[in-house]
Every structure is written in structure tokens, then in C-alpha cells.
Design a protein around this motif. Structure first.
Motif, mmCIF file in Angstrom:
data_model
loop_
_atom_site.group_PDB
_atom_site.id
_atom_site.type_symbol
_atom_site.label_atom_id
_atom_site.label_comp_id
_atom_site.label_asym_id
_atom_site.label_seq_id
_atom_site.Cartn_x
_atom_site.Cartn_y
_atom_site.Cartn_z
ATOM 1 N N ARG A 16 0.822 -1.216 0.000
ATOM 2 C CA ARG A 16 0.000 0.000 0.000
ATOM 3 C C ARG A 16 0.853 1.262 0.000
ATOM 4 O O ARG A 16 0.412 2.320 -0.445
ATOM 5 N N SER A 17 2.096 1.175 0.489
ATOM 6 C CA SER A 17 2.969 2.347 0.569
ATOM 7 C C SER A 17 3.866 2.503 -0.659
ATOM 8 O O SER A 17 4.524 3.528 -0.817
ATOM 9 N N LEU A 18 3.936 1.488 -1.509
ATOM 10 C CA LEU A 18 4.837 1.536 -2.669
ATOM 11 C C LEU A 18 4.246 2.372 -3.790
ATOM 12 O O LEU A 18 3.033 2.457 -3.979
ATOM 13 N N GLN A 19 5.177 2.982 -4.527
ATOM 14 C CA GLN A 19 4.801 3.732 -5.718
ATOM 15 C C GLN A 19 5.584 3.177 -6.903
ATOM 16 O O GLN A 19 6.329 2.214 -6.779
ATOM 17 N N SER A 20 5.428 3.785 -8.052
ATOM 18 C CA SER A 20 6.121 3.294 -9.248
ATOM 19 C C SER A 20 7.604 3.652 -9.231
ATOM 20 O O SER A 20 8.396 3.068 -9.959
ATOM 21 N N ARG A 21 8.002 4.638 -8.397
ATOM 22 C CA ARG A 21 9.415 4.976 -8.277
ATOM 23 C C ARG A 21 10.001 4.224 -7.079
ATOM 24 O O ARG A 21 9.291 3.842 -6.156
ATOM 25 N N TYR A 22 11.331 4.051 -7.110
ATOM 26 C CA TYR A 22 11.991 3.329 -6.029
ATOM 27 C C TYR A 22 12.026 4.167 -4.760
ATOM 28 O O TYR A 22 12.267 5.373 -4.795
ATOM 29 N N ALA A 23 11.798 3.512 -3.634
ATOM 30 C CA ALA A 23 11.912 4.144 -2.311
ATOM 31 C C ALA A 23 12.854 3.283 -1.476
ATOM 32 O O ALA A 23 12.875 2.057 -1.600
ATOM 33 N N SER A 24 13.621 3.937 -0.610
ATOM 34 C CA SER A 24 14.562 3.189 0.218
ATOM 35 C C SER A 24 13.809 2.404 1.297
ATOM 36 O O SER A 24 12.692 2.763 1.687
ATOM 37 N N ILE A 25 14.455 1.351 1.761
ATOM 38 C CA ILE A 25 13.846 0.515 2.800
ATOM 39 C C ILE A 25 13.618 1.320 4.070
ATOM 40 O O ILE A 25 12.583 1.171 4.748
ATOM 41 N N ASP A 26 14.558 2.224 4.407
ATOM 42 C CA ASP A 26 14.401 3.031 5.620
ATOM 43 C C ASP A 26 13.206 3.972 5.506
ATOM 44 O O ASP A 26 12.466 4.175 6.480
#
Length: 488
Positions: A16-26
Motif C-alpha cells: 500500500r505504501s509503494l509507488q512506481s518509483r523506487y523508495a529506500s527501505i528506511d
């Protein structure tokens, strides 16, 4: 039938928090409210389902060693040395002022082109501020990441690393993004508290009827659980022992330290035989008395006794025979046993470690296991020896066995058993024969003795499919876990 997609609570939160761009694990951990480790685990699980993509990024990080910190503050040895040069300066003066560091400083002065040495003097040529000095000062205040460095700076840091002034390590960072399928799936996700485990209280209160139960994917592969088991080499030794016992043999044991008398002389091995040299044998600075009746062995060596043998001639040394060695074969144990059991029938074997001065490589070690067998009875001949050996090798799983004539100092006739290995051809697996009368007569043995010795480690390499003998003795946990419980 299409399998229903099952997501854990953490997978749902992350997706639910993911988007199409990369996000760091932190970043995701902070947004979702669970640990970075749990986010990474959920991300990989989502990736297996095609709902997310995980990217790993490795970065080189450089930092100063303690010596590097000192040089960053005080200056490199070559800089200190250059500051002493107010003109051509004698090598003796520099060595007197810099001590042990003079050699390093002078080497780098020449390498960097800051000075030259001629006629015992150091001539300065000019010393600009080096890139290495600038990087040392920079690292003194902070670490440097590989992404921040130019190619020239990286090369300089490699030189400093070789000098022991800088250390490098690799830091990994993980990033996650949703796939198109993941973005679509996330829209229909509802976060509800699920029951992961039914407890007596939930059952008694019937609360489980009001909340959803967590679904489990019964098709997912469980993580392998390695079982405890005996070392494959130990299992093979035990298998060989059980074969010998099943064939009616008695197991015997003996001391690792033996006198040269039992290790060599009683076997009618001449005292000037190459196998006795220091390159083959571990000698000790101790001795033991010769056994009663040793004179018969001495007479056999010098004159051939009274059996028509010529012996070896020369003078037999009692001192050499008393000297202790680490046993080079288990035949010394078998011979001592035979000397105490001179009446037939005798069937004995020994599986134990022996020692030789071998250079360690893929097929040699200075200590290894040997299987020794002896049979003494009336009317024995070479065909009986072939029968015992063929039976033993067949029980070990070698279907084709043959015997090739050979020479050994203490058996006549002598043979080398060979077994056929698919892909390798015929492989020699030991030595065998009938003890010469020069061996048996001095010990009071009046009947034929069949004897054979087998290098157990070579058999282990063949049965376990190893190319390096040292692997048998190394704590390679992955190899030990992968080996089947029942040998090949």
C-alpha cells in the motif's frame, strides 16, 4: 486452477505504501511503522509474487586506519623527509634523523619524483601537494563514498590502501518499487487485524468467528532444515570396520609411536632403505628397548638366517632399531599382534592413522588413515588373498577388481589391487601380498600370512566424488550438509 494470491499483513502494509518509483527501505519502514528488516523481507516476498521489484545498490566506503590518521595529522614520511632537505643531503643524515622510517620515505620520494639519489646524497627536485595527502586530510574529517569519487581519486585510494593507510568496505542499500500489477493490487487491499494463531482463549470466547484468520500458502516451499549427522568420512570408516567384522576379522589397535624395529626392521626393510630417510619419516628424540629375540631379526638382516636367504649384508644397527618414529603404516601393529599369536588361525585388521613427511597438496597429507588386514593359517595361498580382497571391495561397492604384480620389501609375491571407476578407468587402491619368510621366521611364525594395506582417504575421495583430499578434514559446513546420510 489458478492459485489465490495470499499476502501477509506486512506485505499488505508495504504494498500500500509503494509507488512506481523506487523508495529506500528506511523510508518505507518509517512510513509503514515496522522495522527495516521486516520491510525488506516483505519486499522480497512481494517480488516473488510479481508485485514489486527490489533493487540492491552496493557502495564502496573508504576510511583511515590508525596509521593513516596519524599521517593525515603529522604528514606522510616522504613529506617529513622532504622538509629536511635544504639542499643535497647525505643518506646517513636522513637515516640518523628518521630511523626505521627512512627507507619508506626515500622510496616514495623517488617514486613521486620529489627527489633523486646520487653519490650517497638525496637531491630535492620539488614536492607539490600530492593527491594522496589531500585525500588523507579529507578522510580525517569524514568517510568517503565511492559515488563521490573521481576515477583518479579511486586510483589514489587504492595506492593508500596497499600502504595500509586506508581501508575499504562495501555498504549495501535496498530500494523497492511497485510493479504495474502491484499498483493495481494495492487498490483493493484492506488492512484488518488477522488471527495468526488460534489460542484457547480465542476458541472459548468464539472471538475467532468475528475476525479473519490469516491464510497460509500450503504450496510454498519450506526452508530446508539441516539435520545432524555423522561426518561422511567417519561413516565410511565405520562401514569398512563393519565389513571386516562381518568377514570374521578381529580389530586390533596399537600405539602411534613405534620403534624403528617394529616399523621397519621386523618387516625385513633394510636400514639404508630410502623410506627410512627424514623426508619420509617423522623421527623422535627417544628410544625403546629391543624385544626379546631381536637377535633373530638381526641375523636375518645380516646373513639371511637359516632359511637360505642372503639377507641384506652389512652391519645391523641396534641403535637405529631402538629409535622411535611416528608409525608410517599400521603394519607395525599387525606384526606385533602376529608375534604374540603365532598359532593359526589368525584374522585381524586395524583402521588407524599413520604419519609420513609429505608435502600437503590435493592428493597428499602428512597424516592419513590406513586399513591393514592379515590372515595366518595353514595352506594359504595367493588365491585366498584374492578372494578376501575381492569380497571386501565388492562390499564397498566396487564391482570390477583386478590385481597387478608389484614389489614390496616384505611380501613375495606382491600385488596391487585395482578397481574400475567410471570416467577414471582402473585405479590402484593399495598393496597386498604374502609375508616373506624373512619376516615371519624370526618371529616364530611357521605358516603363510596374507597381508594387505589400503589408503582409506583415496577410497573416500572416489566414493564421495572429491578432487581435494584436504576437504575431508576441513570444517566445510555446506559440504557436510549437502552430503547424503547414506554414502554413495
Amino acid at each position: 486452477m489458478e492459485r489465490q494470491l495470499v499476502l501477509t499483513p506486512n506485505e499488505k502494509k508495504v504494498l500500500r505504501s509503494l509507488q512506481s518509483r523506487y523508495a529506500s527501505i528506511d523510508e518505507l519502514a518509517s512510513a509503514v511503522g515496522i522495522s527495516p528488516e521486516a520491510v525488506l523481507q516483505a519486499s522480497y516476498m512481494l517480488q516473488e509474487k510479481g508485485l514489486a521489484q527490489v533493487m540492491e545498490k552496493a557502495t564502496d566506503v573508504f576510511s583511515l586506519t590508525e596509521e593513516g590518521k596519524r599521517y593525515a595529522q603529522e604528514g606522510l614520511p616522504e613529506r617529513k623527509c622532504f622538509s629536511m632537505l635544504h639542499g643535497p643531503t647525505s643518506l646517513e643524515d636522513i637515516k640518523g634523523q628518521m630511523g626505521d622510517a627512512a627507507g619508506i620515505a626515500l622510496g616514495w620520494l623517488k617514486k613521486k619524483g620529489w627527489a633523486r639519489i646520487e653519490q650517497g646524497r638525496v637531491v630535492p627536485l620539488g614536492a607539490p601537494v600530492g593527491e594522496d595527502e589531500r585525500l588523507l586530510r579529507r578522510l580525517l574529517s569524514n568517510e568517503a563514498c565511492g559515488d563521490e569519487l573521481t576515477e583518479e581519486e579511486r586510483d589514489t585510494l587504492k595506492v593508500l590502501e596497499r600502504r595500509g593507510l586506508v581501508t575499504s568496505s562495501t555498504e549495501k542499500a535496498f530500494f523497492t518499487r511497485a510493479t504495474e500489477e502491484g499498483l493495481t493490487c494495492a487498490k483493493g487491499i484492506e488492512l484488518t487485524e488477522e488471527i495468526a494463531q488460534l489460542t484457547p482463549e480465542l476458541i472459548r470466547s468464539r472471538a475467532w468467528q468475528k475476525r479473519p484468520l490469516r491464510r497460509y500458502d500450503v504450496h510454498a516451499y519450506a526452508k530446508p532444515a539441516p539435520m545432524g549427522k555423522r561426518h561422511p568420512y567417519v561413516r565410511m570408516l565405520e562401514h569398512m570396520r563393519s565389513i571386516m567384522l562381518s568377514m570374521g576379522f578381529t580389530e586390533i589397535r596399537g600405539e602411534i609411536i613405534q620403534s624403528s624395529f617394529w616399523n621397519f626392521d621386523a618387516l625385513f626393510q633394510p636400514q639404508d632403505h630410502p623410506a627410512r630417510e627424514m623426508q619420509d619419516t617423522f623421527y623422535l628424540d627417544s628410544e625403546e628397548p629391543l624385544p626379546p629375540g631381536y637377535e633373530r631379526v638381526k641375523e636375518m638382516h645380516e646373513h639371511g638366517g637359516d632359511i637360505g636367504s642372503e639377507g641384506w649384508g652389512g652391519v645391523w644397527s641396534e641403535k637405529m632399531a631402538r629409535r622411535h618414529v611416528l608409525r608410517t603404516h599400521t603394519t607395525a601393529i599387525s606384526l606385533r599382534y602376529l608375534s604374540e599369536h603365532t598359532e593359526p588361525p589368525v584374522k585381524a585388521f586395524c583402521i588407524d592413522r599413520v604419519y609420513r613427511r609429505e608435502a600437503i597438496d590435493a592428493t597428499h597429507t602428512p597424516e592419513f588413515e590406513q586399513l591393514e588386514g592379515v590372515v595366518m593359517d595353514k595352506g594359504l595361498s595367493l588365491k585366498h588373498l584374492f578372494g578376501y580382497l575381492s569380497t571386501f571391495y565388492a562390499k564397498m561397492g566396487f564391482e570390477e577388481v583386478r590385481f597387478r604384480p608389484a614389489y614390496f620389501p616384505y611380501t613375495e609375491p606382491s600385488v596391487e589391487p585395482e578397481v574400475y571407476i567410471e570416467g577414471l578407468g582402473w585405479v590402484e587402491l593399495g598393496g597386498a601380498g604374502i609375508f616373506r619368510k624373512e619376516v615371519t621366521e624370526p618371529l616364530g611364525i611357521r605358516h603363510p600370512v596374507l597381508a594387505w594395506g589400503l589408503g582409506v582417504s583415496r577410497v573416500a575421495m572416489l566414493r564421495l566424488g572429491l578432487k581435494d583430499l584436504r576437504q575431508l578434514y576441513q570444517p566445510d559446513i555446506e559440504w557436510l550438509r549437502s552430503e547424503p546420510v547414506f554414502g554413495r
